[in-house]
Design an enzyme around this catalytic site. Structure first.
Site, PDB file in Angstrom:
ATOM      1  N   ASP A 103      10.160   9.556   3.725  1.00  0.00           N
ATOM      2  CA  ASP A 103       8.992   8.803   4.122  1.00  0.00           C
ATOM      3  C   ASP A 103       9.112   7.400   4.024  1.00  0.00           C
ATOM      4  O   ASP A 103       9.097   6.959   2.616  1.00  0.00           O
ATOM      5  CB  ASP A 103       8.039   9.585   3.335  1.00  0.00           C
ATOM      6  CG  ASP A 103       6.751   8.592   3.281  1.00  0.00           C
ATOM      7  OD1 ASP A 103       6.593   7.670   3.992  1.00  0.00           O
ATOM      8  OD2 ASP A 103       5.581   9.158   2.735  1.00  0.00           O
TER       9      ASP A 103
ATOM     10  N   GLN B  26       6.167   2.919   2.804  1.00  0.00           N
ATOM     11  CA  GLN B  26       6.002   1.657   1.772  1.00  0.00           C
ATOM     12  C   GLN B  26       7.423   1.064   1.828  1.00  0.00           C
ATOM     13  O   GLN B  26       7.611   0.019   1.095  1.00  0.00           O
ATOM     14  CB  GLN B  26       5.555   2.207   0.634  1.00  0.00           C
ATOM     15  CG  GLN B  26       4.239   3.119   0.566  1.00  0.00           C
ATOM     16  CD  GLN B  26       3.299   1.949   0.899  1.00  0.00           C
ATOM     17  OE1 GLN B  26       3.441   0.728   0.791  1.00  0.00           O
ATOM     18  NE2 GLN B  26       1.916   2.751   1.114  1.00  0.00           N
TER      19      GLN B  26
ATOM     20  N   LYS C 245       1.009  -0.269   8.448  1.00  0.00           N
ATOM     21  CA  LYS C 245       1.744  -0.976   7.030  1.00  0.00           C
ATOM     22  C   LYS C 245       2.733  -2.160   7.478  1.00  0.00           C
ATOM     23  O   LYS C 245       3.292  -2.779   6.467  1.00  0.00           O
ATOM     24  CB  LYS C 245       2.287  -0.030   6.427  1.00  0.00           C
ATOM     25  CG  LYS C 245       1.117   0.986   5.819  1.00  0.00           C
ATOM     26  CD  LYS C 245       1.583   1.722   4.958  1.00  0.00           C
ATOM     27  CE  LYS C 245       0.854   3.111   4.852  1.00  0.00           C
ATOM     28  NZ  LYS C 245      -0.371   3.086   4.132  1.00  0.00           N
TER      29      LYS C 245
ATOM     30  N   CYS D 266      -4.074   8.923  -2.738  1.00  0.00           N
ATOM     31  CA  CYS D 266      -3.543  10.076  -2.030  1.00  0.00           C
ATOM     32  C   CYS D 266      -2.092  10.554  -2.644  1.00  0.00           C
ATOM     33  O   CYS D 266      -1.258  10.954  -1.927  1.00  0.00           O
ATOM     34  CB  CYS D 266      -3.121   9.510  -0.478  1.00  0.00           C
ATOM     35  SG  CYS D 266      -4.728   9.411   0.245  1.00  0.00           S
TER      36      CYS D 266
ATOM     37  N   HIS E 270       3.255  10.901  -1.546  1.00  0.00           N
ATOM     38  CA  HIS E 270       1.988  10.958  -1.037  1.00  0.00           C
ATOM     39  C   HIS E 270       1.596  12.175  -0.583  1.00  0.00           C
ATOM     40  O   HIS E 270       2.508  13.182  -0.109  1.00  0.00           O
ATOM     41  CB  HIS E 270       2.275   9.958   0.137  1.00  0.00           C
ATOM     42  CG  HIS E 270       0.867   9.287   0.679  1.00  0.00           C
ATOM     43  ND1 HIS E 270       0.303  10.361   1.893  1.00  0.00           N
ATOM     44  CD2 HIS E 270       0.251   8.521   0.686  1.00  0.00           C
ATOM     45  CE1 HIS E 270      -0.933   9.633   2.080  1.00  0.00           C
ATOM     46  NE2 HIS E 270      -1.073   8.594   1.517  1.00  0.00           N
TER      47      HIS E 270
HETATM   48  N1  C6P Z   1      -0.547   5.360   2.024  1.00  0.00           N
HETATM   49  C1  C6P Z   1      -1.967   3.846   0.677  1.00  0.00           C
HETATM   50  O1  C6P Z   1      -2.840   3.076   0.179  1.00  0.00           O
HETATM   51  P1  C6P Z   1      -0.358   7.061   7.458  1.00  0.00           P
HETATM   52  O2  C6P Z   1      -1.708   7.245   6.981  1.00  0.00           O
HETATM   53  O3  C6P Z   1      -0.073   7.968   8.111  1.00  0.00           O
HETATM   54  O4  C6P Z   1      -0.367   5.624   8.195  1.00  0.00           O
HETATM   55  O5  C6P Z   1       0.558   6.952   6.197  1.00  0.00           O
HETATM   56  C2  C6P Z   1       0.476   8.039   5.232  1.00  0.00           C
HETATM   57  C3  C6P Z   1       1.315   7.559   3.936  1.00  0.00           C
HETATM   58  C4  C6P Z   1       2.583   8.299   3.802  1.00  0.00           C
HETATM   59  N2  C6P Z   1       3.540   8.017   2.828  1.00  0.00           N
HETATM   60  C5  C6P Z   1       3.227   6.982   2.163  1.00  0.00           C
HETATM   61  C6  C6P Z   1       4.296   6.744   0.941  1.00  0.00           C
HETATM   62  C7  C6P Z   1       1.863   6.351   2.098  1.00  0.00           C
HETATM   63  O6  C6P Z   1       1.746   5.195   1.246  1.00  0.00           O
HETATM   64  C8  C6P Z   1       1.073   6.521   3.063  1.00  0.00           C
HETATM   65  C9  C6P Z   1      -0.179   5.872   3.313  1.00  0.00           C
HETATM   66  C10 C6P Z   1      -1.779   4.428   1.914  1.00  0.00           C
HETATM   67  O7  C6P Z   1      -1.149   4.034  -0.067  1.00  0.00           O
HETATM   68  C11 C6P Z   1      -3.037   5.115   2.438  1.00  0.00           C
HETATM   69  S1  C6P Z   1      -3.417   6.635   1.538  1.00  0.00           S
END
Ligand code: C6P
Length: 420
Positions: free
Chosen positions: A214, A217, A240, A378, A137
């Site tokens: 990270d 997910q 999430k 993203c 991401h």
């Molecule tokens: N992905 C998706 O629709 P934040 O925004 O900080 O809560 O998470 C960012 C982020 C970082 N790593 C991974 C693997 C992610 O999937 C995400 C967020 C969302 O896939 C929004 S772009």
């Protein structure tokens, strides 16, 4: 071709998991959208909240609201106790060794930026290398690019294969004496691929290289044990994980966090301030400058309480079943190509049509009450790797059921009709 794809399908399911009961815990699932029942398949972007989380947020603002770590009065002590209890719940949830290894942040993005700016700027230098993968991401790319620009370090990228799998041999080859940090996603948000993180950590540690994972997910889909994985840092977002937005977690090994300078300065992260010098607070407060998202932390604790009441094996089996069912259903469409066919996958189904843009797919599905995400998620380098501008992505959570997949399939028939 078809047979090869079928061979890769996850094994299907579970009988005992009571998804109807779980659905009743999430009030939003009763909503209607454009006159149709809501079918929420955008859990990768954010998940819905159970009533107990909504209640915890209400309760906090209604009868507990106060600043924490500062007041001597009843409300402040109560809010502090609840906030710190949430930290302990998180510690247990990911099996961190100590509570002071759990840093509250805004989310995964802030957690990674914290490590890049605090650890990276202190312990990396010009010529050093940071290893990430081709399925990151942007939150696990851009902070490292910023750091590289600041100190003259270099980003190295582990390729992914045609199924969207992490290529372990290439990773092994990329690690060398210049590698000073590895930062990998645990589960790809665009492909669903699960990275063999335990092995990746083992290989990095053979060379004494710290590893950040990270887990944005990963944590909503299976049990994560940071001590078992052995990683040095682990980042995830509360929203999430069925918790509120604006709160997340950075886990870090205490000896690393101790050695790192603060990320931000301000209240709560100090023990003594004079104009000559400031003494910083102990962990975890050293990294928690300013009034935090108190309600968010407490709400995340409530989400973890809720998850602790479920059987994770059943949750995993149920989501596996859904993914297999949906993969089968979409594979039957001649004009659909599934992007991300890894052997080891979690709850994400990305797909493209050869003649219809993902945004049009998303818009027509929305008219049918089906919420998916369409775009680059993203993860633009993933789109480039597969030669597509965007994908349509259905992402599942524990409250989804086969009827949701059926609604998705109905919606896809509608898309095809509109574009026929
Ligand atoms: N992905 C998706 O629709 P934040 O925004 O900080 O809560 O998470 C960012 C982020 C970082 N790593 C991974 C693997 C992610 O999937 C995400 C967020 C969302 O896939 C929004 S772009």
């Amino acid at each position: 071709m078809k047979a090869a794809r079928e061979k890769r399908l996850p094994q299907s399911g579970t009988e005992s998991f009571n998804v109807d009961k779980i659905r009743r815990d999430f009030p939003i699932l009763k909503e209607r959208v454009h006159g149709k029942p809501l079918v929420y398949l955008d859990n990768g972007a954010t998940s819905q909240k159970p009533q107990v989380v909504i209640d915890a947020l209400n309760r906090y603002y209604k009868s507990e609201n106060s600043n924490i770590h500062r007041g001597v009065h009843y409300l402040s002590e109560r809010a502090t106790a609840n906030y710190e209890a949430a930290r302990e719940k998180i510690r247990q949830f990911i099996n961190a060794e100590r509570g002071n290894e759990i840093i509250f942040v805004r989310g995964t993005t802030e957690a990674i930026n914290l490590v890049a700016q605090s650890y990276g700027r202190s312990f990396l230098k010009a010529g050093d290398e940071i290893v990430i993968s081709a399925m990151e991401h942007h939150s696990n790319i851009v902070p490292w690019q910023i750091l590289c620009g600041q100190i003259g370090a270099r980003l190295r990228v582990v390729p992914i294969n045609h199924d969207g799998e992490f290529v372990l041999d290439e990773y092994r080859r990329l690690l060398n004496e210049s590698t000073k940090l590895v930062s990998l996603t645990h589960v790809s948000n665009a492909l669903g691929s699960i990275v063999p993180v335990k092995e990746a950590v083992r290989l990095a540690h053979e060379r004494a290289i710290p590893v950040l994972l990270d887990g944005a997910q990963a944590v909503p889909h299976f049990k994560v044990d940071v001590q078992d994985i052995g990683c040095d840092f682990y980042a995830f977002s509360g929203h999430k994980l069925f918790g509120p937005t604006g709160v997340g977690v950075l886990y870090g090994k205490a000896e690393l966090l101790d050695a790192m300078p603060p990320y931000q300065g301000g209240g709560d992260m100090i023990s003594l301030v004079t104009f000559e010098k400031t003494h910083y607070n102990v962990l975890p407060y050293k990294f928690e400058a300013g009034t935090p998202n108190i309600a968010g932390g407490i709400g995340l604790g409530a989400a973890i309480d809720y998850l602790n009441g479920l059987n994770w094996e059943e949750v995993c089996a149920h989501e596996h079943d859904l993914l297999a069912y949906a993969t089968n259903a979409l594979s039957a469409f001649e004009t659909i190509r599934i992007i991300g066919t890894a052997q080891d996958k979690a709850s994400v189904l990305s797909f493209v049509f050869d003649h219809i843009h993902a945004h049009d797919v998303g818009t027509i599905l929305d008219q049918e009450g089906v919420a998916i995400r369409a775009g680059h998620h993203c993860a633009m380098p993933v789109m480039q790797r597969f030669g597509v501008p965007a994908t349509a992505r259905a992402s599942f959570a524990l409250y989804n059921n086969r009827e949701d997949v059926d609604a998705l399939v109905q919606g896809i028939h509608r898309v095809l009709k509109v574009f026929s």
